[in-house]
Scaffold this motif. Structure first.
Motif, mmCIF file in Angstrom:
data_model
loop_
_atom_site.group_PDB
_atom_site.id
_atom_site.type_symbol
_atom_site.label_atom_id
_atom_site.label_comp_id
_atom_site.label_asym_id
_atom_site.label_seq_id
_atom_site.Cartn_x
_atom_site.Cartn_y
_atom_site.Cartn_z
ATOM 1 N N CYS A 1 44.115 37.193 39.138
ATOM 2 C CA CYS A 1 43.937 38.337 38.883
ATOM 3 C C CYS A 1 45.464 38.976 38.350
ATOM 4 C CB CYS A 1 43.317 39.333 40.069
ATOM 5 S SG CYS A 1 43.419 41.150 39.341
ATOM 6 N N ARG B 1 46.044 41.809 37.614
ATOM 7 C CA ARG B 1 46.441 43.291 38.375
ATOM 8 C C ARG B 1 46.841 43.218 39.758
ATOM 9 N NH1 ARG B 1 41.883 46.904 36.674
ATOM 10 N NH2 ARG B 1 40.649 45.343 37.886
ATOM 11 N N CYS B 2 46.322 42.288 40.709
ATOM 12 C CA CYS B 2 46.825 42.486 42.087
ATOM 13 C C CYS B 2 47.082 40.911 42.678
ATOM 14 C CB CYS B 2 45.385 42.747 42.971
ATOM 15 S SG CYS B 2 44.120 41.519 42.894
ATOM 16 N N HIS C 1 40.123 41.136 38.286
ATOM 17 C CA HIS C 1 38.954 41.478 38.950
ATOM 18 C C HIS C 1 38.000 42.167 38.207
ATOM 19 C CE1 HIS C 1 41.147 40.132 42.564
ATOM 20 N NE2 HIS C 1 39.763 39.873 43.110
ATOM 21 N N CYS D 1 40.861 46.945 42.028
ATOM 22 C CA CYS D 1 41.677 46.074 42.844
ATOM 23 C C CYS D 1 42.830 46.931 42.849
ATOM 24 C CB CYS D 1 41.712 44.667 42.594
ATOM 25 S SG CYS D 1 42.433 44.019 40.969
HETATM 26 ZN ZN LIG Z 1 42.396 41.965 41.340
#
Ligand SMILES: [Zn+2]
Length: 167
Positions: free
Chosen positions: A73, A75-76, A136, A140
């Motif tokens: 992912c 983002r995270c 995701h 998240c």
């Molecule tokens: Zn994520």
């Protein structure tokens, strides 16, 4: 004509003549290019290929593949299972000129003599179906990024920033 196992290779011209339908699971282990793009082990890839002819009598393949691919992912930075479903329609051109003409019309086409490597085709289509920046599906926690200037936590975020690994 329908068969329950996925052959390694298919003669597209013969398959088109027979209206061949094949489906089965494809082992992802030998797919080196796909493995470089995923963040772990992939389960079996479910594939269905239907051969036939277009209006002008050219051979064509309609394909469907689905798999759960572990992606990172953006983002995270956690790994999550990305459910990929992809469908394609590929026309087999009669000559290079025919191939150019179809490609100009925006038709997915290949000029191919000899057998088609099933794993190669499916790998290519799965790679095309991968998102550029996987995330995701739900919410998240984004990783902390230092923000230039005024952000009150800029310094803290900088301290928490983890070194990125190249994988
Ligand atoms: Zn994520």
């Amino acid at each position: 004509m329908e068969s329950g196992t996925l052959p390694k290779s298919i003669d597209p011209e013969r398959a088109a003549g027979q209206g061949l339908v094949v489906q089965g699971g494809l082992d992802p282990a030998p797919l080196a290019r796909l493995r470089e793009l995923v963040a772990g082990d992939t389960g079996p890839i479910s594939v269905r290929l239907v051969f036939g002819r277009d209006e002008q009598g050219r051979g064509l393949m309609q394909g469907h593949a689905e798999a759960s691919l572990p992606l990172l992912c953006q983002r995270c930075t956690d790994v999550f299972p990305f459910a990929v479903h992809t469908e394609w329609r590929l026309v087999f051109a009669r000559s290079e000129a025919d191939e150019r003409e179809l490609a100009e019309k925006g038709i997915d086409v290949c000029y191919h003599s000899g057998p088609l490597d099933v794993a190669d085709v499916v790998e290519e289509e799965l790679i095309l179906a991968l998102p550029m920046a996987p995330r995701h599906p739900g919410d998240c926690e984004p990783i902390a990024r230092p923000v230039a200037g005024t952000h009150p936590f800029a310094e803290l975020a900088g301290l928490l920033k983890r070194p990125r690994r190249d994988i």
